[in-house]
Structure formats: C-alpha cells, structure tokens
Design a protein around this motif. Structure first.
Motif, short mmCIF file in Angstrom:
data_model
loop_
_atom_site.label_atom_id
_atom_site.label_comp_id
_atom_site.label_asym_id
_atom_site.label_seq_id
_atom_site.Cartn_x
_atom_site.Cartn_y
_atom_site.Cartn_z
N THR A 3 0.83 -1.20 0.00
CA THR A 3 0.00 0.00 0.00
C THR A 3 0.87 1.25 0.00
O THR A 3 0.60 2.20 -0.74
N SER A 7 1.01 3.93 -2.96
CA SER A 7 0.65 5.30 -2.63
C SER A 7 1.73 6.28 -3.08
O SER A 7 1.44 7.32 -3.67
N HIS A 33 -7.99 -4.55 -3.72
CA HIS A 33 -8.32 -3.90 -2.44
C HIS A 33 -7.35 -2.76 -2.12
O HIS A 33 -7.76 -1.69 -1.69
N VAL A 34 -6.06 -2.99 -2.34
CA VAL A 34 -5.06 -1.94 -2.09
C VAL A 34 -5.37 -0.72 -2.94
O VAL A 34 -5.40 0.42 -2.45
N GLU A 36 -8.19 0.16 -4.39
CA GLU A 36 -9.45 0.80 -3.98
C GLU A 36 -9.24 1.63 -2.72
O GLU A 36 -9.82 2.72 -2.60
N LYS A 37 -8.43 1.15 -1.78
CA LYS A 37 -8.13 1.94 -0.57
C LYS A 37 -7.45 3.25 -0.93
O LYS A 37 -7.61 4.26 -0.22
N LEU A 38 -6.69 3.26 -2.03
CA LEU A 38 -5.99 4.46 -2.46
C LEU A 38 -6.89 5.39 -3.27
O LEU A 38 -6.46 6.46 -3.68
#
Length: 53
Positions: A3, A7, A33-34, A36-38
């Motif tokens: 992540t 990022s 998932h990573v 989407e979190k960003l």
C-alpha cells in the motif's frame, strides 16, 4: 508495504499528470483492495484470451 509503495508511486504520478491509470488482474483481490483503498475505481475491464495451438 504494498500500500505504501503504491501510494508513493501514485503521488509521484499525480504530480506529473492529472490522471493516473493502472491495470490489475481481477483474480488478484489483494491488489484490487489496495488500489481501492488508495481511491482508484474501475473504469474499464478487459478479457485476455489465450489461444493454444
């Protein structure tokens, strides 16, 4: 760690361009998932066809 690296790379890309694009395989839910979190969202999907001869 993935992540943070993603990022950092995204931040560098956004400093140079208004848009950052990436491609990830749908069968890699951890990576999806990573991203989407960003804040990445799916805007298109592709099919990969392998021809075996």
């Amino acid at each position: 760690m993935g992540t943070q690296i993603s990022s950092d790379i995204s931040r560098i890309g956004l400093a140079k361009s208004a848009n950052v694009y990436l491609m990830v395989f749908a069968d890699n839910p951890t990576a999806v998932h990573v991203y989407e979190k960003l804040g990445f969202v799916t805007v298109s999907s592709y099919a990969i066809i392998e021809f075996l001869f």
